[in-house]
Scaffold this motif. Structure first.
Motif, PDB file in Angstrom:
ATOM      1  N   SER A 105       0.665  -1.272  -0.017  1.00 59.44           N
ATOM      2  CA  SER A 105      -0.117  -0.081   0.186  1.00 59.44           C
ATOM      3  C   SER A 105       0.866   1.308  -0.152  1.00 59.44           C
ATOM      4  O   SER A 105       0.413   2.458  -0.458  1.00 59.44           O
ATOM      5  N   ALA A 106       2.207   1.197   0.342  1.00 57.11           N
ATOM      6  CA  ALA A 106       3.029   2.308   0.346  1.00 57.11           C
ATOM      7  C   ALA A 106       3.790   2.382  -0.983  1.00 57.11           C
ATOM      8  O   ALA A 106       4.357   3.393  -1.052  1.00 57.11           O
ATOM      9  N   VAL A 107       3.514   1.517  -1.829  1.00 61.00           N
ATOM     10  CA  VAL A 107       4.159   1.391  -3.187  1.00 61.00           C
ATOM     11  C   VAL A 107       3.077   1.951  -4.235  1.00 61.00           C
ATOM     12  O   VAL A 107       2.016   1.704  -4.271  1.00 61.00           O
ATOM     13  N   LYS A 108       3.713   3.044  -4.945  1.00 58.46           N
ATOM     14  CA  LYS A 108       2.709   3.658  -5.802  1.00 58.46           C
ATOM     15  C   LYS A 108       1.927   2.783  -6.947  1.00 58.46           C
ATOM     16  O   LYS A 108       0.876   2.572  -6.850  1.00 58.46           O
ATOM     17  N   ASN A 109       2.599   2.092  -7.599  1.00 55.29           N
ATOM     18  CA  ASN A 109       2.162   1.246  -8.555  1.00 55.29           C
ATOM     19  C   ASN A 109       2.186  -0.203  -8.656  1.00 55.29           C
ATOM     20  O   ASN A 109       2.849  -0.846  -9.214  1.00 55.29           O
ATOM     21  N   SER A 110       1.937  -0.510  -7.347  1.00 49.14           N
ATOM     22  CA  SER A 110       2.185  -2.066  -6.837  1.00 49.14           C
ATOM     23  C   SER A 110       1.304  -3.065  -7.911  1.00 49.14           C
ATOM     24  O   SER A 110       0.183  -2.719  -7.965  1.00 49.14           O
ATOM     25  N   SER A 111       1.901  -3.992  -8.710  1.00 51.72           N
ATOM     26  CA  SER A 111       1.206  -4.615  -9.611  1.00 51.72           C
ATOM     27  C   SER A 111       1.332  -6.201  -9.164  1.00 51.72           C
ATOM     28  O   SER A 111       0.468  -6.868  -9.802  1.00 51.72           O
TER      29      SER A 111
END
Ligand SMILES: N#Cc1ccccc1-c1cc(NCCCN2CCCCC2)c2ccccc2n1
Length: 158
Positions: A105-111
Motif C-alpha cells: 500500500s506504500a508502493v505507488k504502482n504495486s502490480s
C-alpha cells in the motif's frame, strides 16, 4: 529486469531462512525438471529484518539434502521494487499476508498478485506454519506442503 517477458514469483515468509527458501528451491527444481526454468524469475525474501544475510536454517538444509533438492540462498528483506517487478508474491501465513499488503500500500504502482502459497494446495491446507521453534518433522511438513503447492502453481502457469 526491464522488458523481461519471463514469468516471475517471489516466495516470502517472516525470516527468509525457513519456509520461503524451501519453497523457492522446490519450485526451482520442479521448473528445472519440467524444462521450463529459463521461463522464470524465482526468488525469496523476508517481511522482517531478523535474519538478513544469513543462510537457510540448518534443519531446512538437512530436510532438503534428504530430498535431494538443491537450496542456496542468503536472506534478504522484501523491497518496494519487488511489488512492481514480480508478477506473483506467494507467502506462508496470514501475518505475512498482512505485512505484505501493508508494504504494497506504500508502493505507488504495486502490480504483484499477493497470495497465500497454500491457496494452491490440493489438500486445502491454506497456512504453512512457521517451523522456527519446531522440530525436523515440522520442517518435513513445510517441505511436503511446498511440494504440493508449487506443483499445482507450476501446472496452473504452464
Ligand atoms: N517473532 C516471532 C515468532 C513468533 C512465533 C513463531 C516463530 C517466530 C519466529 C521468531 C524468530 N526469531 C526469534 C525472534 C527474533 N527477534 C524478534 C524481535 C526483534 C529481533 C528479532 C524467527 C527467525 C527466523 C525465522 C522465523 C522466526 N520466527
Amino acid at each position: 529486469m526491464a522488458g523481461s517477458n519471463k514469468k516471475s514469483v517471489l516466495f516470502v515468509c517472516l525470516g527468509n531462512i525457513c519456509r520461503s527458501p524451501i519453497a523457492e528451491a522446490v519450485f526451482k527444481k520442479m521448473a528445472t525438471d519440467a524444462g521450463v526454468v529459463h521461463e522464470w524469475i524465482i526468488d525469496s525474501a523476508a517481511t522482517s529484518t531478523y535474519e538478513l544475510g544469513n543462510p537457510p536454517d540448518y534443519r531446512g538444509q538437512a530436510c532438503m539434502e534428504k530430498h535431494n533438492v538443491p537450496m542456496r540462498h542468503i536472506a534478504r528483506q522484501v523491497t518496494k521494487n519487488d511489488f512492481t517487478s514480480f508478477e506473483y508474491i506467494l507467502c506462508m501465513d496470514d501475518s505475512n499476508l498482512r505485512d505484505l499488503k501493508s508494504k504494497a500500500s506504500a508502493v505507488k504502482n504495486s502490480s504483484a498478485k499477493i497470495e497465500l502459497l497454500g491457496l494452491y494446495d490440493p489438500q486445502n491446507q491454506r497456512i504453512i506454519e512457521d517451523p522456527y521453534y519446531g522440530s525436523a518433522s515440522d520442517f518435513e511438513k513445510v517441505y511436503e506442503q511446498c511440494v504440493r503447492c508449487c506443483s499445482a502453481f507450476l501446472e496452473k502457469n504452464s
